[in-house]
Design an enzyme around this catalytic site. Structure first.
Site, PDB file in Angstrom:
ATOM      1  N   GLY A   9       1.133  -1.184  -0.027  1.00  0.00           N
ATOM      2  CA  GLY A   9      -0.171  -0.035   0.082  1.00  0.00           C
ATOM      3  C   GLY A   9       0.944   1.204  -0.152  1.00  0.00           C
ATOM      4  O   GLY A   9       0.465   2.233  -0.703  1.00  0.00           O
ATOM      5  N   ASN A  10       1.943   1.057   0.763  1.00  0.00           N
ATOM      6  CA  ASN A  10       2.895   2.283   0.704  1.00  0.00           C
ATOM      7  C   ASN A  10       3.642   2.459  -0.607  1.00  0.00           C
ATOM      8  O   ASN A  10       4.275   3.578  -0.740  1.00  0.00           O
ATOM      9  CB  ASN A  10       3.704   2.093   1.939  1.00  0.00           C
ATOM     10  CG  ASN A  10       3.044   2.154   3.227  1.00  0.00           C
ATOM     11  OD1 ASN A  10       2.460   3.219   3.450  1.00  0.00           O
ATOM     12  ND2 ASN A  10       3.420   1.252   3.996  1.00  0.00           N
ATOM     13  N   LYS A 122      -1.823  -2.721  13.186  1.00  0.00           N
ATOM     14  CA  LYS A 122      -1.996  -2.375  11.514  1.00  0.00           C
ATOM     15  C   LYS A 122      -2.055  -0.855  11.671  1.00  0.00           C
ATOM     16  O   LYS A 122      -2.755  -0.327  12.024  1.00  0.00           O
ATOM     17  CB  LYS A 122      -3.080  -3.042  11.021  1.00  0.00           C
ATOM     18  CG  LYS A 122      -3.001  -2.995   9.526  1.00  0.00           C
ATOM     19  CD  LYS A 122      -2.358  -3.993   8.719  1.00  0.00           C
ATOM     20  CE  LYS A 122      -2.221  -3.437   7.401  1.00  0.00           C
ATOM     21  NZ  LYS A 122      -1.146  -3.875   6.698  1.00  0.00           N
ATOM     22  N   LYS A 206      -2.238  -7.649   4.366  1.00  0.00           N
ATOM     23  CA  LYS A 206      -2.139  -8.411   2.963  1.00  0.00           C
ATOM     24  C   LYS A 206      -0.942  -9.422   2.668  1.00  0.00           C
ATOM     25  O   LYS A 206      -1.270 -10.197   1.895  1.00  0.00           O
ATOM     26  CB  LYS A 206      -2.415  -7.140   1.970  1.00  0.00           C
ATOM     27  CG  LYS A 206      -1.023  -6.244   2.063  1.00  0.00           C
ATOM     28  CD  LYS A 206      -0.152  -6.731   0.833  1.00  0.00           C
ATOM     29  CE  LYS A 206       1.069  -5.739   0.788  1.00  0.00           C
ATOM     30  NZ  LYS A 206       1.659  -5.036   2.017  1.00  0.00           N
ATOM     31  N   LYS A 264       5.634  -9.420   6.335  1.00  0.00           N
ATOM     32  CA  LYS A 264       6.264  -9.990   5.283  1.00  0.00           C
ATOM     33  C   LYS A 264       7.139 -11.081   5.303  1.00  0.00           C
ATOM     34  O   LYS A 264       7.083 -11.989   4.640  1.00  0.00           O
ATOM     35  CB  LYS A 264       7.163  -8.674   4.560  1.00  0.00           C
ATOM     36  CG  LYS A 264       6.169  -7.612   3.969  1.00  0.00           C
ATOM     37  CD  LYS A 264       7.091  -6.668   3.273  1.00  0.00           C
ATOM     38  CE  LYS A 264       6.411  -5.304   2.965  1.00  0.00           C
ATOM     39  NZ  LYS A 264       5.210  -5.164   2.702  1.00  0.00           N
TER      40      LYS A 264
HETATM   41  P1  ADP Z   1       4.036  -2.185   2.644  1.00  0.00           P
HETATM   42  O1  ADP Z   1       2.893  -1.200   2.258  1.00  0.00           O
HETATM   43  O2  ADP Z   1       4.662  -2.519   1.271  1.00  0.00           O
HETATM   44  O3  ADP Z   1       3.650  -3.269   3.285  1.00  0.00           O
HETATM   45  P2  ADP Z   1       5.378  -1.566   5.048  1.00  0.00           P
HETATM   46  O4  ADP Z   1       5.540  -0.230   5.605  1.00  0.00           O
HETATM   47  O5  ADP Z   1       4.350  -2.363   5.593  1.00  0.00           O
HETATM   48  O6  ADP Z   1       4.946  -1.531   3.569  1.00  0.00           O
HETATM   49  O7  ADP Z   1       6.426  -2.377   4.942  1.00  0.00           O
HETATM   50  C1  ADP Z   1       7.731  -1.716   4.379  1.00  0.00           C
HETATM   51  C2  ADP Z   1       8.566  -1.015   5.190  1.00  0.00           C
HETATM   52  O8  ADP Z   1       9.172  -1.653   6.301  1.00  0.00           O
HETATM   53  C3  ADP Z   1       9.909  -0.227   4.599  1.00  0.00           C
HETATM   54  O9  ADP Z   1       9.459   0.910   4.227  1.00  0.00           O
HETATM   55  C4  ADP Z   1      10.839  -0.071   6.045  1.00  0.00           C
HETATM   56  O10 ADP Z   1      10.697   1.174   6.253  1.00  0.00           O
HETATM   57  C5  ADP Z   1      10.274  -1.086   7.031  1.00  0.00           C
HETATM   58  N1  ADP Z   1      11.217  -2.029   7.552  1.00  0.00           N
HETATM   59  C6  ADP Z   1      11.047  -2.305   8.939  1.00  0.00           C
HETATM   60  N2  ADP Z   1      12.217  -3.096   9.000  1.00  0.00           N
HETATM   61  C7  ADP Z   1      12.877  -3.429   8.171  1.00  0.00           C
HETATM   62  C8  ADP Z   1      13.817  -4.273   7.820  1.00  0.00           C
HETATM   63  N3  ADP Z   1      14.459  -5.085   8.849  1.00  0.00           N
HETATM   64  N4  ADP Z   1      14.265  -4.327   6.556  1.00  0.00           N
HETATM   65  C9  ADP Z   1      13.571  -3.776   5.422  1.00  0.00           C
HETATM   66  N5  ADP Z   1      12.882  -2.584   5.756  1.00  0.00           N
HETATM   67  C10 ADP Z   1      12.111  -2.644   7.113  1.00  0.00           C
HETATM   68 MG    MG Z   2       2.825  -3.437   5.418  1.00  0.00          MG
END
Ligand code: ADP
Ligand code: MG
Length: 323
Positions: A9-10, A122, A206, A264
């Site tokens: 989403g981001n 969330k 998701k 993830k």
């Molecule tokens: P999405 O909308 O793709 O689910 P999220 O914000 O939920 O995005 O997850 C991606 C984010 O996770 C990245 O922008 C980053 O800032 C953050 N992040 C947190 N921990 C980590 C990590 N260990 N390695 C990489 N990114 C990380």
């Molecule tokens: Mg996310």
């Protein structure tokens, strides 16, 4: 190959971007440009996040004086599936002339007894400075948490149990269609004592739904596409170190934030553990490279790079020793 792709989403609405339609539409077109080559060659299911979008709708609802109370999150989730699904549908149709593309409204079964209902994690909606977030939380009864340097609203995110329309999605895939579905993790629903479906106030993750769907559809690969090029060990510290090829066990030994990278990593591990397939976490523009194992964080049962591919991100990579 059958591939399930989860779009962040981001990645569709970057942190700090104005949530204007034109901004999101442009980001979607860029996402589709990255995905169309995959969809042209493989069976592809595309799921998408909705954190920023569902939060925006919640804010608009809260500000609407005509409403007695804001719409519940299941309804808002369905609205975001319609909006983002529409943009994806049209962009995919434009990019893949002659191919059937379908955007489905989907429900995801969760358990009413899920402990997540008492521990919201969330992130939804925009980011705020701490004082602003605390004021809004007091005013509107929100729960808030820190997201990197910012603060955001959080809502419960129960574990997905089953995508209600799984068999329909399989039917679409086997008939050659590209399926856009399970947006925002699917509209969260429970089944009551009469066996009837009913929506609940939550936002399913998701990435976890994508893993569930990938397993249920016997997918070969799960691609979790986001706004960072790979998972990083010691993220944000001086010792930060990218993780290249890895195994579920090695990834599970790390600690990631529950509102962002945590789900993830968990989704990737679950899919690989259950199916022996490949899961990859990385940037949208690297979609093909993720599938080739040349970019991102690649999770496989063995954790080895494919033969002939040196992994520059992973100094301990032993893949060449295997040849
Ligand atoms: P999405 O909308 O793709 O689910 P999220 O914000 O939920 O995005 O997850 C991606 C984010 O996770 C990245 O922008 C980053 O800032 C953050 N992040 C947190 N921990 C980590 C990590 N260990 N390695 C990489 N990114 C990380
Ligand atoms: Mg996310």
């Amino acid at each position: 190959m059958r591939i399930v792709v989860a779009l962040g989403g981001n990645a569709l609405l970057r942190r700090g971007d104005r949530p204007d339609a034109a901004v999101q539409h442009a980001n979607i077109r860029a996402a589709v440009a990255a995905l169309a080559p995959l969809a042209a060659r493989h069976e592809v299911v595309i799921t998408h996040g909705n954190g920023p979008q569902v939060g925006l709708l919640a804010l608009q609802n809260a500000a609407d004086p005509a409403l007695t109370r804001p719409y519940p999150f299941d309804v808002l989730g369905a609205e975001t599936q319609g909006m983002i699904g529409y943009w994806l549908l049209q962009s995919l149709q434009n990019a893949l002339p002659g191919r059937q593309v379908c955007a489905l409204l989907n429900q995801t079964l969760v358990s009413a007894a899920d402990p997540a209902f008492h521990d919201p994690t969330k992130f939804v909606g925009p980011v705020y400075a701490r004082e602003e977030a605390e004021r809004l939380a007091a005013e509107r009864g929100w729960t808030i948490r820190q997201d990197g340097p910012h603060w955001r609203r959080v809502v419960p995110s129960p574990d997905p149990q089953r995508v209600v329309e799984t068999r329909l999605i399989r039917l679409l895939l086997t008939s050659g269609a590209v399926a856009v579905c399970a947006g925002g993790g699917g509209v969260p629903v429970i089944r009551d004592e009469e066996g009837q479906l009913a929506g609940v106030e939550a936002v399913v993750d998701k990435d976890l739904t994508a893993a569930l769907l990938a397993e249920a559809l016997d997918a070969d690969a799960l691609l979790l596409l986001t706004d960072v090029p790979q998972v990083v060990r010691g993220y944000g510290t001086a010792q930060a170190e990218p993780i290249g090829h890895t195994t579920p066990a090695r990834l599970r030994a790390e600690h990631f934030p529950s509102g962002s990278m945590g789900p993830k990593a968990e989704a990737a591990c679950r899919f690989v553990e259950l199916t022996g397939g490949t899961a990859a976490i990385g940037a949208l523009d690297d979609a093909q490279a993720l599938l080739d194992g040349t970019a991102g964080t690649i999770v496989t049962p063995s954790g080895h790079a494919p033969r002939g591919i040196e992994d520059p991100r992973n100094p301990t990579d032993t893949s060449r020793d295997q040849t």
